[in-house]
Write a protein that holds these residues in place. Structure first.
Motif, mmCIF file in Angstrom:
data_model
loop_
_atom_site.group_PDB
_atom_site.id
_atom_site.type_symbol
_atom_site.label_atom_id
_atom_site.label_comp_id
_atom_site.label_asym_id
_atom_site.label_seq_id
_atom_site.Cartn_x
_atom_site.Cartn_y
_atom_site.Cartn_z
ATOM 1 N N SER A 59 0.863 -1.181 0.000
ATOM 2 C CA SER A 59 0.000 0.000 0.000
ATOM 3 C C SER A 59 0.895 1.225 0.000
ATOM 4 O O SER A 59 1.819 1.328 0.813
ATOM 5 C CB SER A 59 -0.894 0.021 1.241
ATOM 6 N N ILE A 60 0.607 2.132 -0.913
ATOM 7 C CA ILE A 60 1.436 3.324 -1.090
ATOM 8 C C ILE A 60 0.555 4.550 -0.965
ATOM 9 O O ILE A 60 -0.554 4.588 -1.494
ATOM 10 C CB ILE A 60 2.113 3.308 -2.477
ATOM 11 N N GLN A 61 1.064 5.564 -0.261
ATOM 12 C CA GLN A 61 0.361 6.839 -0.167
ATOM 13 C C GLN A 61 1.367 7.949 -0.432
ATOM 14 O O GLN A 61 2.425 8.015 0.192
ATOM 15 C CB GLN A 61 -0.250 7.033 1.213
ATOM 16 N N VAL A 62 1.027 8.833 -1.376
ATOM 17 C CA VAL A 62 1.882 9.974 -1.682
ATOM 18 C C VAL A 62 1.675 11.032 -0.596
ATOM 19 O O VAL A 62 0.544 11.318 -0.202
ATOM 20 C CB VAL A 62 1.554 10.564 -3.070
ATOM 21 N N VAL A 63 2.770 11.589 -0.122
ATOM 22 C CA VAL A 63 2.742 12.651 0.880
ATOM 23 C C VAL A 63 3.268 13.915 0.206
ATOM 24 O O VAL A 63 4.405 13.934 -0.270
ATOM 25 C CB VAL A 63 3.613 12.289 2.101
ATOM 26 N N ALA A 64 2.429 14.946 0.137
ATOM 27 C CA ALA A 64 2.795 16.198 -0.535
ATOM 28 C C ALA A 64 2.200 17.358 0.261
ATOM 29 O O ALA A 64 1.333 17.146 1.119
ATOM 30 C CB ALA A 64 2.264 16.206 -1.969
ATOM 31 N N PRO A 65 2.641 18.582 -0.006
ATOM 32 C CA PRO A 65 2.034 19.730 0.669
ATOM 33 C C PRO A 65 0.511 19.697 0.531
ATOM 34 O O PRO A 65 -0.023 19.302 -0.512
ATOM 35 C CB PRO A 65 2.655 20.923 -0.053
ATOM 36 N N SER A 66 -0.188 20.119 1.568
ATOM 37 C CA SER A 66 -1.649 19.941 1.644
ATOM 38 C C SER A 66 -2.429 20.622 0.520
ATOM 39 O O SER A 66 -3.493 20.150 0.141
ATOM 40 C CB SER A 66 -2.168 20.418 2.999
ATOM 41 N N SER A 67 -1.919 21.694 -0.039
ATOM 42 C CA SER A 67 -2.672 22.389 -1.097
ATOM 43 C C SER A 67 -2.442 21.782 -2.484
ATOM 44 O O SER A 67 -3.122 22.146 -3.439
ATOM 45 C CB SER A 67 -2.295 23.876 -1.114
ATOM 46 N N TRP A 68 -1.523 20.852 -2.617
ATOM 47 C CA TRP A 68 -1.214 20.235 -3.905
ATOM 48 C C TRP A 68 -2.189 19.106 -4.185
ATOM 49 O O TRP A 68 -2.677 18.439 -3.279
ATOM 50 C CB TRP A 68 0.205 19.704 -3.921
ATOM 51 N N THR A 69 -2.454 18.849 -5.471
ATOM 52 C CA THR A 69 -3.297 17.712 -5.837
ATOM 53 C C THR A 69 -2.417 16.604 -6.400
ATOM 54 O O THR A 69 -1.415 16.858 -7.075
ATOM 55 C CB THR A 69 -4.372 18.103 -6.879
ATOM 56 N N CYS A 70 -2.832 15.389 -6.125
ATOM 57 C CA CYS A 70 -2.083 14.215 -6.575
ATOM 58 C C CYS A 70 -3.051 13.242 -7.209
ATOM 59 O O CYS A 70 -4.124 12.971 -6.676
ATOM 60 C CB CYS A 70 -1.377 13.563 -5.387
ATOM 61 N N GLU A 71 -2.656 12.696 -8.359
ATOM 62 C CA GLU A 71 -3.500 11.735 -9.069
ATOM 63 C C GLU A 71 -2.657 10.600 -9.590
ATOM 64 O O GLU A 71 -1.751 10.851 -10.380
ATOM 65 C CB GLU A 71 -4.219 12.447 -10.214
#
Length: 126
Positions: A59-71
């Motif tokens: 299981s993988i989860q991308v961690v990025a700054p909260s205002s960024w979108t990830c797809e």
């Protein structure tokens, strides 16, 4: 001395249980450093290694700054024993965002065992 050091490493490292290979990490993100225009979508690939001697679910989860979108922001993959798998994702920071070496990461769980944030990449937005 070299043989003694190798013997000590083998005694201390549980390689029969977990083997992340020579690098010792569960994951890596490519590219490691990215420079992009604010609002531009950036593509990344994360490679994951199954350290176990049997096929496992990762299981993988991308961690990025909260205002960024990830797809996509998460994924579940089956990885054969001691093999690697690739997860591709895209990040977009809101227009007007300026960043110098903002960090992104991937949080990794393999075979039900959480290894945490195992890889990072740096993003500069102009």
């Amino acid at each position: 001395n070299g043989e003694a050091l190798e013997r000590l490493h083998r005694e201390l490292l549980p390689l029969e249980e977990l083997d992340f290979g020579a690098e010792g990490f569960a994951a890596r993100i490519e590219p490691y450093q990215t420079t992009a225009a604010s609002g531009e979508t950036m593509a990344f690939a994360a490679e994951f290694r199954n350290p176990f001697g049997a096929e496992e679910e990762a299981s993988i989860q991308v961690v990025a700054p909260s205002s960024w979108t990830c797809e996509p922001a998460t994924a579940t993959l089956r990885i054969p024993a001691r093999e690697t798998a690739l997860f591709r994702f895209r990040l977009t920071a809101p227009a007007g965002t300026v960043a110098s070496r903002a960090r992104i990461a991937v949080d990794v769980t393999i075979g039900g065992r959480r290894f945490g944030q195992q890889a990072e990449a740096l993003v500069t937005l102009r």
